[in-house]
Design an enzyme around this catalytic site. Sequence first.
Site, PDB file in Angstrom:
ATOM      1  N   GLU A  12       0.850  -1.406   0.084  1.00 53.04           N
ATOM      2  CA  GLU A  12       0.199   0.177  -0.185  1.00 53.04           C
ATOM      3  C   GLU A  12       0.851   1.009  -0.306  1.00 53.04           C
ATOM      4  O   GLU A  12       0.575   2.460  -0.369  1.00 53.04           O
ATOM      5  CB  GLU A  12      -0.836  -0.179   1.169  1.00 53.04           C
ATOM      6  CG  GLU A  12      -1.537   1.014   0.974  1.00 53.04           C
ATOM      7  CD  GLU A  12      -2.838   1.033  -0.207  1.00 53.04           C
ATOM      8  OE1 GLU A  12      -3.512   0.228   0.079  1.00 53.04           O
ATOM      9  OE2 GLU A  12      -2.431   2.775  -0.786  1.00 53.04           O
ATOM     10  N   LYS A  41       5.267   4.169  -9.236  1.00 50.72           N
ATOM     11  CA  LYS A  41       3.864   4.566  -9.239  1.00 50.72           C
ATOM     12  C   LYS A  41       2.370   4.405 -10.453  1.00 50.72           C
ATOM     13  O   LYS A  41       1.934   3.816  -9.995  1.00 50.72           O
ATOM     14  CB  LYS A  41       3.363   5.943  -8.676  1.00 50.72           C
ATOM     15  CG  LYS A  41       4.545   5.607  -6.780  1.00 50.72           C
ATOM     16  CD  LYS A  41       4.785   7.350  -6.316  1.00 50.72           C
ATOM     17  CE  LYS A  41       5.283   6.912  -4.885  1.00 50.72           C
ATOM     18  NZ  LYS A  41       5.769   8.790  -4.623  1.00 50.72           N
TER      19      LYS A  41
END
Length: 442
Positions: free
Chosen positions: A140, A216
């Site tokens: 996460e 990302k």
Amino acid sequence: MTTTSFNQGKGLGQPVGVAVLGMGTVGTEVLRLIAENPNAYANRIGGPIEIRGVAVSDLSRPREGVDPALLTDDALGLINRDDVDIVVEVIGGIEYPRELVLAALKAGKSVVTANKALVAAHAGELADAANEAGVDLYYEAAVAAAIPVVGMLRRSLAGDQIQRISGIVNGTTNFILDAMTSTGASYDDALAEATRLGYAEADPTADVEGHDAASKAAILASLGFHTRVSFDDVYCEGISKITAEDIEAAKEAGYTIKLLAICEKLVDEEGNKSVNARVHPTLVPNEHPLATVDKSYNAIFVEAEAAGRLMFYGNGAGGAPTASAVCGDLIGAARNKIHGGRAPGDNPYANQPIADFGEVPTRYHIDMRVEDRTGVLADLANRFANAGISLRTVRQEEDAENEARLIVVTHEALEKDLRAMVEELAALPNVKEVKSVIRLDS
Ligand code: NDP
Ligand code: HSE
């Protein structure tokens, strides 16, 4: 992808042994959160967390908040201890943590990592190792730290179809662009301020050249489109060439410049589907929610078929916000160690091809200096028309003597056609200089 082992669970009340690899900005905060909330964590998990060891590189450095007997410089030895159930990797880098994380997964330990560079480069290999061992791989914190975007894509939106994800996923570059926009600072001055405040690293290349955001973007595209997208698949342009003049031109036209990570599903005229992920400075209309994201904040804007438009906003970096995400993952992995079963992992079943960026529709804002004489504007407009590129706005201002500043905003066209157009313009005797080219988002 099949799971060959099944995690039966240790049973309620059993301790969960944790190895923490790295005690820097993030690792220190992870240990603090665990130490400050033992009962809450035990209740949420169904058994207590017990730290078996903390691996660092420099054992001679004084450390607060950890029993010195837990410190080791033998990360692999720590991972392989029988009483370690979960490994938290917060070292950083790619090759060494890859070795450690693979060793942990193969030894049947679940892994929690904050390492976007590792996940973006080796997601497939790591997911396969986790599946074969029947353990969890959580990350996460790898995207936008405290913002729960990975869990949102893996779980909350699992029943929907994601169409597009666009976001500000790098705090350092958002801080620099925001400072340039709000104070008129130059790029160099804004970068110096970001360094002084501790946002930018001593070597800020990964941030300012967009590599951090590209890692990302790869993770977001992989999760959103159920396709393995790696760092090398992401088109990447940073912010180091953005000038105060670009920021001014954007403001005058009603836009804010942001470094966006954009992930989208494409369907061509023949109905062929593909996936694109890219990172580049982008002109965002001032009324778009992403335009208002200031300082070092991150925000991710998701467009899904049934859910519609969603935005997630918050701290995308820093020790405590990142530790919040790591500890959330740790609780999930620990709960599975107690009760059995696994968290939802990567599921790249869709396996869409990665689109060539040249074939992706984009829009350009082109700022150029041209000769100020009859026929020049008409000639340039004809060239756009001949290339099949429709113009949305054209603005001309007087500049130096016999020279005009021409700012052209196009409608959507293929990236390769827009690039070819800019090359054609730059070679024309009437065009003195193409000062800047920045893409726009709707
Ligand atoms: P730091 O550089 O602050 O800490 C790294 C830690 O790893 C240090 O404790 C260091 O030891 C240890 N280490 C380095 N090499 C080894 C080795 N060979 N064996 C054992 N330990 C080693 O990094 P951060 O805490 O900032 O980042 C950690 C991870 O989290 C990275 O993957 C980063 O991308 C990610 N992340 C970080 C965020 C942030 O805001 N900082 C946000 C989101 C993700 P020593 O203390 O002895 O030097
Ligand atoms: N360097 C990163 C940033 C840290 O500035 O956002 C979080 O990944």
